[in-house]
Scaffold this active site. Structure first.
Site, PDB file in Angstrom:
ATOM      1  N   ASP A   2       0.929  -1.131  -0.067  1.00  0.00           N
ATOM      2  CA  ASP A   2       0.087  -0.129   0.029  1.00  0.00           C
ATOM      3  C   ASP A   2       0.893   1.306  -0.034  1.00  0.00           C
ATOM      4  O   ASP A   2       1.885   1.204   0.361  1.00  0.00           O
ATOM      5  CB  ASP A   2      -1.042  -0.101   1.226  1.00  0.00           C
ATOM      6  N   ASP A  13      -8.071  -7.277   1.757  1.00  0.00           N
ATOM      7  CA  ASP A  13      -7.107  -7.088   2.586  1.00  0.00           C
ATOM      8  C   ASP A  13      -7.726  -6.474   4.039  1.00  0.00           C
ATOM      9  O   ASP A  13      -8.608  -5.596   4.004  1.00  0.00           O
ATOM     10  CB  ASP A  13      -5.908  -6.310   2.472  1.00  0.00           C
ATOM     11  N   CYS A  63     -13.480 -26.610  10.658  1.00  0.00           N
ATOM     12  CA  CYS A  63     -11.986 -26.085  10.122  1.00  0.00           C
ATOM     13  C   CYS A  63     -11.231 -27.348  10.280  1.00  0.00           C
ATOM     14  O   CYS A  63     -10.939 -27.940  11.199  1.00  0.00           O
ATOM     15  CB  CYS A  63     -11.691 -24.966  11.078  1.00  0.00           C
ATOM     16  N   CYS A  88      -7.779 -26.889   9.977  1.00  0.00           N
ATOM     17  CA  CYS A  88      -6.551 -26.296   9.818  1.00  0.00           C
ATOM     18  C   CYS A  88      -5.595 -27.295  11.192  1.00  0.00           C
ATOM     19  O   CYS A  88      -6.098 -27.720  11.890  1.00  0.00           O
ATOM     20  CB  CYS A  88      -6.418 -24.756  10.309  1.00  0.00           C
ATOM     21  N   CYS A 133      -6.899 -26.464  14.579  1.00  0.00           N
ATOM     22  CA  CYS A 133      -8.122 -27.311  14.982  1.00  0.00           C
ATOM     23  C   CYS A 133      -7.969 -28.682  15.239  1.00  0.00           C
ATOM     24  O   CYS A 133      -8.702 -29.258  15.754  1.00  0.00           O
ATOM     25  CB  CYS A 133      -9.277 -26.966  14.252  1.00  0.00           C
ATOM     26  N   HIS A 186      -4.903 -19.951  13.212  1.00  0.00           N
ATOM     27  CA  HIS A 186      -6.689 -20.472  12.622  1.00  0.00           C
ATOM     28  C   HIS A 186      -7.248 -19.380  12.198  1.00  0.00           C
ATOM     29  O   HIS A 186      -8.067 -19.501  10.928  1.00  0.00           O
ATOM     30  CB  HIS A 186      -7.187 -20.809  13.944  1.00  0.00           C
TER      31      HIS A 186
HETATM   32  C1  LIG Z   1      -9.553  -0.609   7.442  1.00  0.00           C
HETATM   33  N1  LIG Z   1      -9.935   0.117   6.754  1.00  0.00           N
HETATM   34  C2  LIG Z   1      -9.496   0.674   5.501  1.00  0.00           C
HETATM   35  N2  LIG Z   1      -8.212   0.571   5.283  1.00  0.00           N
HETATM   36  C3  LIG Z   1      -7.806   1.098   4.230  1.00  0.00           C
HETATM   37  C4  LIG Z   1      -6.564   1.482   3.622  1.00  0.00           C
HETATM   38  C5  LIG Z   1      -5.345   0.419   3.934  1.00  0.00           C
HETATM   39  C6  LIG Z   1      -5.447  -0.914   3.271  1.00  0.00           C
HETATM   40  N3  LIG Z   1      -4.590  -1.706   4.236  1.00  0.00           N
HETATM   41  C7  LIG Z   1      -3.348  -1.577   3.943  1.00  0.00           C
HETATM   42  C8  LIG Z   1      -2.562  -2.647   4.577  1.00  0.00           C
HETATM   43  C9  LIG Z   1      -2.493  -2.466   5.971  1.00  0.00           C
HETATM   44  C10 LIG Z   1      -1.048  -2.037   6.681  1.00  0.00           C
HETATM   45  C11 LIG Z   1      -0.235  -2.768   5.498  1.00  0.00           C
HETATM   46  C12 LIG Z   1      -0.895  -2.449   4.247  1.00  0.00           C
HETATM   47  C13 LIG Z   1      -6.652   2.411   2.489  1.00  0.00           C
HETATM   48  N4  LIG Z   1      -5.387   2.475   1.900  1.00  0.00           N
HETATM   49  C14 LIG Z   1      -5.326   3.472   0.608  1.00  0.00           C
HETATM   50  N5  LIG Z   1      -4.301   3.673   0.065  1.00  0.00           N
HETATM   51  N6  LIG Z   1      -6.412   4.339   0.383  1.00  0.00           N
HETATM   52  C15 LIG Z   1      -7.527   4.027   1.103  1.00  0.00           C
HETATM   53  O1  LIG Z   1      -8.323   4.932   0.737  1.00  0.00           O
HETATM   54  C16 LIG Z   1      -7.647   3.134   2.253  1.00  0.00           C
HETATM   55  C17 LIG Z   1      -8.775   2.806   2.949  1.00  0.00           C
HETATM   56  C18 LIG Z   1      -8.970   1.934   3.938  1.00  0.00           C
HETATM   57  N7  LIG Z   1      -9.762   1.568   4.842  1.00  0.00           N
HETATM   58 ZN   LIG Z   2      -8.977 -23.982  12.424  1.00  0.00          ZN
END
Ligand SMILES: CNc1nc2c(CCNCC3CCCC3)c3nc(N)[nH]c(=O)c3cc2[nH]1
Ligand SMILES: [Zn+2]
Length: 369
Positions: free
Chosen positions: A92, A265, A303, A305, A308, A334
């Site tokens: 990211d 993610d 599960c 895994c 489990c 898990h």
């Molecule tokens: C939890 N909600 C949420 N996460 C967002 C994230 C992060 C996604 N997860 C990245 C990982 C976490 C740490 C390592 C990489 C968002 N990232 C960006 N660039 N833009 C968003 O609008 C954006 C929007 C998001 N909303």
């Molecule tokens: Zn499990």
């Protein structure tokens, strides 16, 4: 050749079965991507991640820039070698983390100025820097540097924020030159349909290897989250990957696949594990509950895994209450196995054209224990 190749294998309503070929291997979609912020998926070795079916993991530009530094990682052969993970990595761009980790940050046309959350030193990250950091890390998929529009936001703020993200996306594409690395654009626009549609159209016009929907899972109500997904997915090219960022709970994953998304993610399976909250086929289970003190059964009988198959709820409860390191390891193992197995079930349901009945059955059997 392009850094990645996406093939749409089958549709079942808006749900898609796809395959994504990258320089570090093939990914079947829909796919859940474990989060590995600081070049590690907390408490898991790469071998364990591979064993449970992880095929791509996330890392973060902001965190690795701050520590140990992207140039160090470049000098040591890049992120794959540094963390001993030879499958795909998505990084990211750091936009979200800069905003969420630093109260003292200033957004200008140029970029974002902020203080390091570690030592208070001042830094500026511009779109060009975010691209250069990701090229140094050598991830297979890099994300444009964007502003995650806060929620709630006025239409005017969301418009100006989205327009900045589009101008930054243009600068990211102009600065990106690493041929074996894909670059994804990130759709913004808050909870406003007109802005989401403009953002998607403007990014498609610039042209990227895939498209993410950002600005969700930021405290909005579910109907907003699902509404934005419904408005946005159809505007993104059907023959390219669609990634909705920061999503989500198992229920959210099923709903996002149903609306046409391919990649996800979320920190929940790993973060909740460390807090004793376990995901199961029948809902959530809080392992510290007294009810499990002498429960010799597995976390989830459905599960298969390693955890489990070999450990009881009673033992996991003991580990957690004792503050043992193994509690984080087994709970994380898990939870990730559950998330990755859920995605495998979703892929199988789409392959058989039965995702609609899968979705109904899935929601029907869940409540928190
Ligand atoms: C939890 N909600 C949420 N996460 C967002 C994230 C992060 C996604 N997860 C990245 C990982 C976490 C740490 C390592 C990489 C968002 N990232 C960006 N660039 N833009 C968003 O609008 C954006 C929007 C998001 N909303
Ligand atoms: Zn499990």
């Amino acid at each position: 050749m392009a850094a990645i190749q996406f093939r749409l294998l089958k549709q079942d309503g808006a749900a898609r079965l796809g395959s994504l070929t990258t320089p570090h291997g093939l990914i079947e979609t829909p796919i859940f991507m474990p989060v590995g912020t600081q070049a590690t998926v907390k408490a898991m070795t790469p071998e364990e991640l591979d064993a449970i079916g992880a095929r791509i993991i996330l890392a973060n530009t902001y965190h690795l820039y701050i520590r140990p530094g992207h140039e160090l990682i470049r000098r040591l052969g890049g992120l794959h070698r540094f963390m001993h993970w030879d499958r795909p990595i998505l990084t990211d761009s750091g936009g979200f983390q800069v905003f969420s980790l630093n109260e003292l940050r200033k957004i200008t046309e140029e970029g974002v100025r902020f203080q390091s959350h570690l030592d208070g030193s001042y830094h500026t990250i511009r779109p060009e820097d975010a691209v250069a950091i990701q090229e140094a890390l050598g991830s297979d998929i890099a994300m444009c540097f964007d502003e995650c529009t806060p929620y709630p936001a006025t239409h005017d703020y969301a418009r100006r924020s989205m327009e900045l993200t589009t101008r930054w996306a243009r600068r990211c594409k102009d600065a990106h030159s690493r041929g074996d690395q894909a670059l994804f654009g990130i759709v913004q626009g808050g909870m406003y349909r007109d802005l989401r549609e403009r953002s998607a159209a403007e990014l498609v016009e610039i042209g990227f290897d895939g498209y993410a929907v950002g600005g969700l899972s930021v405290g909005e109500e579910k109907e907003h989250m699902y509404g934005v997904m419904e408005w946005t997915a159809p505007l993104l090219p059907a023959d390219q990957p669609r990634y909705v960022m920061g999503i989500g709970t198992p229920e959210d994953l099923v709903e996002a696949v149903w609306r046409g998304f391919d990649m996800f993610d979320c920190v929940m399976p790993t973060r909740n594990a460390r807090n004793g909250m376990l995901f199961t086929s029948f809902g959530r289970l809080n392992i510290k509950g007294a009810a499990y003190a002498e429960d010799q059964g597995p976390v989830d009988p459905a599960c298969g895994c390693y955890v489990c198959r070999n450990y009881s709820r009673a033992y996991l409860r003991h580990l957690y209450r004792s503050g043992e390191i193994l509690a984080s390891r087994l709970n994380t193992y898990h939870n990730l196995a559950y998330y990755l197995d859920l995605m495998a079930q979703i892929r199988a349901a789409i392959a058989e054209g039965k995702f609609d009945s899968f979705r109904r059955e899935f929601h029907g059997r869940r409540e928190t224990q």
